[in-house]
Design a protein around this motif. Sequence first.
Motif, PDB file in Angstrom:
ATOM      1  N   ILE A  58     -11.715  35.694 -26.541  1.00  0.00           N
ATOM      2  CA  ILE A  58     -10.639  36.207 -25.760  1.00  0.00           C
ATOM      3  C   ILE A  58     -10.726  37.417 -24.867  1.00  0.00           C
ATOM      4  N   GLU A  59     -10.591  37.595 -23.848  1.00  0.00           N
ATOM      5  CA  GLU A  59     -10.654  38.700 -23.133  1.00  0.00           C
ATOM      6  C   GLU A  59      -9.682  39.638 -23.490  1.00  0.00           C
ATOM      7  N   VAL A  61      -9.632  40.736 -26.456  1.00  0.00           N
ATOM      8  CA  VAL A  61      -9.606  41.077 -27.956  1.00  0.00           C
ATOM      9  C   VAL A  61     -11.090  41.092 -28.388  1.00  0.00           C
ATOM     10  N   HIS A  62     -11.995  40.166 -27.673  1.00  0.00           N
ATOM     11  CA  HIS A  62     -13.401  40.362 -28.061  1.00  0.00           C
ATOM     12  C   HIS A  62     -14.408  40.879 -27.079  1.00  0.00           C
TER      13      HIS A  62
END
Lengths: 344, 344
Positions: A58-59, A61-62
């Motif tokens: 997830i952009e 977050v990751h």
Amino acid sequence: MSHQNRTEINKLGEFGLIDKIAEKFSKQNNSTKYAIGDDAAVIDVGDYFQLVSTDMLIEGVHFDLSYFPLHHLGFKAVAVNVSDIAAMNGIAEQITVSIALSNRFSFEAIDAFYEGVKAACDAYKVDLVGGDTTASPSGLMISVTAIGKVDKDKISYRSGAKVNDIVCVTGDLGGAYMGLQVLEREKQVYLENPDMQPQLDKYQYIVGRQLKPEARMDLVHELLDLKIVPTSMIDISDGLASELHHIAKHSDVGINVHEDKLPFATNTQETALEFKLDPNTAILNGGEDYELLFTISQEEFEKVKNHPDIHFIGYINEKSSGLNLVTTKGNPIPLKAQGWDHFS
Amino acid sequence: MSHQNRTEINKLGEFGLIDKIAEKFSKQNNSTKYAIGDDAAVIDVGDYFQLVSTDMLIEGVHFDLSYFPLHHLGFKAVAVNVSDIAAMNGIAEQITVSIALSNRFSFEAIDAFYEGVKAACDAYKVDLVGGDTTASPSGLMISVTAIGKVDKDKISYRSGAKVNDIVCVTGDLGGAYMGLQVLEREKQVYLENPDMQPQLDKYQYIVGRQLKPEARMDLVHELLDLKIVPTSMIDISDGLASELHHIAKHSDVGINVHEDKLPFATNTQETALEFKLDPNTAILNGGEDYELLFTISQEEFEKVKNHPDIHFIGYINEKSSGLNLVTTKGNPIPLKAQGWDHFS
């Protein structure tokens, strides 16, 4: 859904949440050999076991697209799932890749992402067989599922480590974490002064570990050739200490690992010191190296003792002795898992 | 990624984007029987074919939690993927469910979602074998992968329809779409006046079609019992017209469907008229009914002609005759696919 009782997810943590979910479900089909709780699910298809693993990226977050090139992201999205199949001693053959994206992304951007996916498919001999493409209100979300196979007598679970087995780890640890620290620092410098160009030459190795991790399929093939089936295996996505805890818990054993045996790159150590961080923090708790942590029986040691990329870091003990880091001075200290928990 | 050339995704559309991606990839493994382009990918596992399908559901694009209860959402997330396996004439046995969620969601909310997942797993005899749980910067994203099986001589692709085959559809169409219109209208009424309670009694059937769609596994089992293998099959997720286009394109045929044979519920028709919509718009282009569209050879007709839930809506023709809706007055008019495209 009752609003009277509200339990925050971060009170449970990711693993607590997964346990709560898993206890709800029971097996209904004979083909389901092993469900939630290892690197991949195991399906009995008759002639062999099929392995299924899935991950979301997830952009925000990751990954951070201000320093993560899209073609590297495409490669990494595939590699981390292939790594989960490797962690079961299996070989990935198919993947599905789903993306949700906002209108901020052009076709050319998505094309770069899929160029990375293709490079990984070629590197690991995996076929892209499906996926979903859809809009998102904001940002980029990626979901990958990898499907692989393993002979029934060659599968490695987290649960098979036995007392006196040797604990092995491939490659070096902590590099991806230190690479991330450098990228985050350079981003801050750039935000404060957009005329500054990022200084990354010195950190090439660790930045590469963060941006272009490799699944250790080479080791899986070598172990097959050497006719070694690891008694247990897991890939290092959340950090060595966290993965050791999984092995200890699932195998119902204790583990001692030796500080002076932990493998790390000079670039990792130097950068940790520059950041005023204990290098052990990066080595034990830094995630995303995607190396393999596995155990072998003592009899297999002769076959691999001179392998340049397998490091023998400790032994499996009785459960009662717990999970310890034996310091350079010879003192065992209990090892805590401080793995990455995106909810905390 | 070049910023000189920027092609907007909505210029390509979802299917255009998928075509562009698919042409990049080629098959490397013998186990990969069929990759991108049908309802599910097909893997040859030896004794049978395995089917793999995956879908993403994104808050604000695919669902609105202001009227979509989380347990229904959990059920639907599973059902739509089981439906993709059904569309290949297969039986789903495993699913993975991944969720990314913001801290707006409590454990109790996620528990309600997984109660719905479990209800669907029980209804379709599917095992939850894995998934990923992670944080998201905002909103809820769900990614589900379903895995199923089908005997090698019983698989139905989109590509097998032959001239003179009979075009069949299960259940009734357009209901889920009209249910969505009602829910969206009631949401607006509520936003303008929070004291107003939603008036849904009259629309119970169509609202149920939107909030709790069923995968037609019952029909797959019945066709198996009747020893009928559809010559082609697809599930109706994007709307009848769009799915007919897929069958026509993949099978390289023309299709005539008859307006007076299209199945719809009274509740759908009445609500369309209330909304001043041509009911045919909902029936032909409304998505998310998850009924099955399939073709059978003429010889099979006797076996199903009295089936209460299979409707015979037209015939397969030579490609040159195109895809047409034959109106009640007997005039064939070319049928355009106005399926849902989340990018447009």
